[in-house]
Write a protein that holds these residues in place. Sequence first.
Motif, PDB file in Angstrom:
ATOM      1  N   ASP B 114       0.834  -1.211   0.000  1.00 44.37           N
ATOM      2  CA  ASP B 114       0.000   0.000   0.000  1.00 44.37           C
ATOM      3  C   ASP B 114       0.866   1.257   0.000  1.00 44.37           C
ATOM      4  OD1 ASP B 114      -2.382  -1.294  -0.144  1.00 44.37           O
ATOM      5  OD2 ASP B 114      -2.852  -1.187   1.993  1.00 44.37           O
ATOM      6  N   ARG B 115       2.001   1.172   0.674  1.00 41.70           N
ATOM      7  CA  ARG B 115       2.932   2.302   0.708  1.00 41.70           C
ATOM      8  C   ARG B 115       3.424   2.605  -0.712  1.00 41.70           C
ATOM      9  NH1 ARG B 115       8.584   3.545   2.175  1.00 41.70           N
ATOM     10  NH2 ARG B 115       8.623   4.794   4.072  1.00 41.70           N
ATOM     11  N   LYS B 116       3.748   1.546  -1.454  1.00 42.80           N
ATOM     12  CA  LYS B 116       4.207   1.736  -2.836  1.00 42.80           C
ATOM     13  C   LYS B 116       3.102   2.344  -3.692  1.00 42.80           C
ATOM     14  CE  LYS B 116       7.760  -1.829  -2.806  1.00 42.80           C
ATOM     15  NZ  LYS B 116       7.927  -3.277  -2.884  1.00 42.80           N
ATOM     16  N   SER B 117       1.885   1.804  -3.570  1.00 41.59           N
ATOM     17  CA  SER B 117       0.754   2.330  -4.361  1.00 41.59           C
ATOM     18  C   SER B 117       0.497   3.792  -4.023  1.00 41.59           C
ATOM     19  CB  SER B 117      -0.528   1.546  -4.072  1.00 41.59           C
ATOM     20  OG  SER B 117      -0.291   0.172  -4.138  1.00 41.59           O
ATOM     21  N   LEU B 118       0.527   4.075  -2.728  1.00 40.79           N
ATOM     22  CA  LEU B 118       0.287   5.434  -2.254  1.00 40.79           C
ATOM     23  C   LEU B 118       1.314   6.410  -2.838  1.00 40.79           C
ATOM     24  CD1 LEU B 118      -1.769   6.636  -0.292  1.00 40.79           C
ATOM     25  CD2 LEU B 118      -0.200   6.200   1.587  1.00 40.79           C
ATOM     26  N   CYS B 119       2.577   6.004  -2.858  1.00 42.26           N
ATOM     27  CA  CYS B 119       3.645   6.860  -3.384  1.00 42.26           C
ATOM     28  C   CYS B 119       3.490   7.079  -4.884  1.00 42.26           C
ATOM     29  CB  CYS B 119       5.021   6.263  -3.100  1.00 42.26           C
ATOM     30  SG  CYS B 119       5.495   6.403  -1.373  1.00 42.26           S
ATOM     31  N   GLU B 120       3.028   6.039  -5.596  1.00 40.26           N
ATOM     32  CA  GLU B 120       2.841   6.204  -7.039  1.00 40.26           C
ATOM     33  C   GLU B 120       1.670   7.137  -7.334  1.00 40.26           C
ATOM     34  OE1 GLU B 120       2.723   2.228  -8.735  1.00 40.26           O
ATOM     35  OE2 GLU B 120       4.765   1.934  -7.976  1.00 40.26           O
ATOM     36  N   LYS B 121       0.620   7.010  -6.526  1.00 39.33           N
ATOM     37  CA  LYS B 121      -0.578   7.822  -6.763  1.00 39.33           C
ATOM     38  C   LYS B 121      -0.388   9.276  -6.299  1.00 39.33           C
ATOM     39  CE  LYS B 121      -5.599   7.335  -6.239  1.00 39.33           C
ATOM     40  NZ  LYS B 121      -6.647   6.498  -5.600  1.00 39.33           N
ATOM     41  N   TYR B 122       0.298   9.454  -5.170  1.00 41.65           N
ATOM     42  CA  TYR B 122       0.446  10.804  -4.591  1.00 41.65           C
ATOM     43  C   TYR B 122       1.918  11.169  -4.392  1.00 41.65           C
ATOM     44  CZ  TYR B 122      -4.521  10.344  -3.479  1.00 41.65           C
ATOM     45  OH  TYR B 122      -5.876  10.169  -3.558  1.00 41.65           O
ATOM     46  N   MET B 125       2.875  12.379  -1.062  1.00 40.06           N
ATOM     47  CA  MET B 125       3.060  11.415   0.030  1.00 40.06           C
ATOM     48  C   MET B 125       4.495  10.870   0.019  1.00 40.06           C
ATOM     49  SD  MET B 125       0.815  10.985   2.352  1.00 40.06           S
ATOM     50  CE  MET B 125       1.357   9.459   3.137  1.00 40.06           C
ATOM     51  N   THR B 126       5.074  10.730  -1.174  1.00 42.73           N
ATOM     52  CA  THR B 126       6.482  10.310  -1.256  1.00 42.73           C
ATOM     53  C   THR B 126       7.358  11.382  -0.611  1.00 42.73           C
ATOM     54  OG1 THR B 126       5.859   9.454  -3.429  1.00 42.73           O
ATOM     55  CG2 THR B 126       8.162   9.240  -2.792  1.00 42.73           C
ATOM     56  N   ILE B 127       7.032  12.638  -0.911  1.00 49.75           N
ATOM     57  CA  ILE B 127       7.796  13.741  -0.319  1.00 49.75           C
ATOM     58  C   ILE B 127       7.641  13.723   1.208  1.00 49.75           C
ATOM     59  CG2 ILE B 127       7.840  16.283  -0.082  1.00 49.75           C
ATOM     60  CD1 ILE B 127       7.589  16.438  -3.129  1.00 49.75           C
ATOM     61  N   PHE B 128       6.424  13.472   1.680  1.00 55.50           N
ATOM     62  CA  PHE B 128       6.190  13.368   3.125  1.00 55.50           C
ATOM     63  C   PHE B 128       7.032  12.246   3.735  1.00 55.50           C
ATOM     64  CE2 PHE B 128       4.123  11.426   6.766  1.00 55.50           C
ATOM     65  CZ  PHE B 128       3.861  12.516   7.582  1.00 55.50           C
ATOM     66  N   LEU B 129       6.967  11.064   3.126  1.00 53.38           N
ATOM     67  CA  LEU B 129       7.697   9.912   3.680  1.00 53.38           C
ATOM     68  C   LEU B 129       9.210  10.101   3.597  1.00 53.38           C
ATOM     69  CD1 LEU B 129       5.448   7.024   2.299  1.00 53.38           C
ATOM     70  CD2 LEU B 129       5.676   7.709   4.699  1.00 53.38           C
ATOM     71  N   LEU B 130       9.662  10.790   2.534  1.00 54.84           N
ATOM     72  CA  LEU B 130      11.095  11.075   2.405  1.00 54.84           C
ATOM     73  C   LEU B 130      11.549  11.984   3.549  1.00 54.84           C
ATOM     74  CD1 LEU B 130      13.808  11.005   0.902  1.00 54.84           C
ATOM     75  CD2 LEU B 130      12.992  12.872  -0.546  1.00 54.84           C
ATOM     76  N   ARG B 131      10.766  13.016   3.813  1.00 54.91           N
ATOM     77  CA  ARG B 131      11.109  13.951   4.899  1.00 54.91           C
ATOM     78  C   ARG B 131      11.142  13.215   6.244  1.00 54.91           C
ATOM     79  NH1 ARG B 131      13.985  17.820   6.475  1.00 54.91           N
ATOM     80  NH2 ARG B 131      13.131  19.131   8.098  1.00 54.91           N
ATOM     81  N   LYS B 132      10.147  12.357   6.481  1.00 53.71           N
ATOM     82  CA  LYS B 132      10.091  11.583   7.728  1.00 53.71           C
ATOM     83  C   LYS B 132      11.283  10.630   7.831  1.00 53.71           C
ATOM     84  CE  LYS B 132       6.815  13.317   9.818  1.00 53.71           C
ATOM     85  NZ  LYS B 132       7.088  13.969  11.101  1.00 53.71           N
ATOM     86  N   SER B 133      11.615  10.000   6.704  1.00 61.03           N
ATOM     87  CA  SER B 133      12.742   9.074   6.704  1.00 61.03           C
ATOM     88  C   SER B 133      14.049   9.814   6.993  1.00 61.03           C
ATOM     89  CB  SER B 133      12.814   8.347   5.363  1.00 61.03           C
ATOM     90  OG  SER B 133      13.949   7.516   5.327  1.00 61.03           O
ATOM     91  N   ASN B 134      14.188  10.993   6.387  1.00 65.04           N
ATOM     92  CA  ASN B 134      15.386  11.802   6.618  1.00 65.04           C
ATOM     93  C   ASN B 134      15.506  12.188   8.091  1.00 65.04           C
ATOM     94  OD1 ASN B 134      15.045  13.548   3.425  1.00 65.04           O
ATOM     95  ND2 ASN B 134      16.027  11.622   3.885  1.00 65.04           N
ATOM     96  N   LEU B 135      14.386  12.573   8.695  1.00 60.26           N
ATOM     97  CA  LEU B 135      14.414  12.961  10.113  1.00 60.26           C
ATOM     98  C   LEU B 135      14.705  11.749  11.000  1.00 60.26           C
ATOM     99  CD1 LEU B 135      11.395  15.454  10.239  1.00 60.26           C
ATOM    100  CD2 LEU B 135      13.836  16.011  10.301  1.00 60.26           C
ATOM    101  N   GLY B 136      14.154  10.592  10.619  1.00 54.14           N
ATOM    102  CA  GLY B 136      14.411   9.362  11.368  1.00 54.14           C
ATOM    103  C   GLY B 136      15.895   9.010  11.327  1.00 54.14           C
TER     104      GLY B 136
END
Lengths: 192, 192
Positions: B114-122, B125-136
């Motif tokens: 679902d994460r992959k589908s979500l990133c392809e569609k939005y 959301m990829t930008i959001f997850l990238l920012r979160k991953s960077n902060l993590g």
Amino acid sequence: MNSEIALKFRLHLEELISLTDDEFEDIYSYFNLKKLRKHQFLVQEGDSVNHEYWVVEGLLKTYAIEENGKEHILQFGAENWWVSDYEAFFQSEKATINIDCIENSILLGLSLNDRKSLCEKYPKMTIFLLRKSNLGYVALQKRLLSMMKDSVDKRYEDLISYNPDLFQRLPKTLIAAYLGVSRETLSRLGKR
Amino acid sequence: MNSEIALKFRLHLEELISLTDDEFEDIYSYFNLKKLRKHQFLVQEGDSVNHEYWVVEGLLKTYAIEENGKEHILQFGAENWWVSDYEAFFQSEKATINIDCIENSILLGLSLNDRKSLCEKYPKMTIFLLRKSNLGYVALQKRLLSMMKDSVDKRYEDLISYNPDLFQRLPKTLIAAYLGVSRETLSRLGKR
């Protein structure tokens, strides 16, 4: 455009995403070539950190220095790795760590602003960077867990078995600093 | 749709990206609600790890266990944090760490597919997850550097000053395990 370096970089990107010639050429134009000699610094404590870098060739080390001068190696960076002081880079703060070259190194640098523009223009570059960030997180989690729970013997064996090439390229002093042991302890480990 | 939880989650996403009502509703539909009681496990060593989780409310701990039974706490996860065994999650491997609940917890789970589908569609959301991953990544780098070079006193003081709420909510035994000291050493630190 240096065609050999561009080709290497394209192969690196295309491990995860597909690009047309035009897309790659445009993406590549966001990166700046940087060459450093052995012992030169890519990042020094206290610097502003405006770029992250992809290692075209060479070998670097990321480390912190205690007040008493003791060096703590966070990680090494060789071909195909991405390096920066990410804390300083993402948060536009001053560097708290150092990155210097163990070998002459060639790098491709991407500024934080260009990274943002690139992600807005090419959603697949965001996907690429997300995947790289996720893998970087995993590598760091492994390093932290191993520091917490593995014996020095186990960490020494893991370094040899997972990174045999790196192990050959690194001076013994740096392997000792990475494992957090003295040069003498390392010799003892090597003799087993 | 639980409107209170949905609203909390929307605020969390909108700290970094903007969403229309329709977009949010669709994105939210990819997430599954999970409720766990204190002491229950979110991830157990050896499990398949198919989800990452956003903490709606509660408190969890991520830890590894040495063969002799000693617990090493990697990190805690409270409201607004994302938790998983990311090594197992991203690489579809079995969990090497445990995550259990220090308090009753409510989570929103997202599967890898679902994460992959979500990133392809939005792309945002990829930008959001990238920012979160960077902060993590940055948080983990800080934890690793602090483990390497800071004294126990310094790490104790940092925990109190950077995470005062968390410090209040954590049993002393867990604070000691997080710092890697005995319960006695912790009492001595607390008295200063």
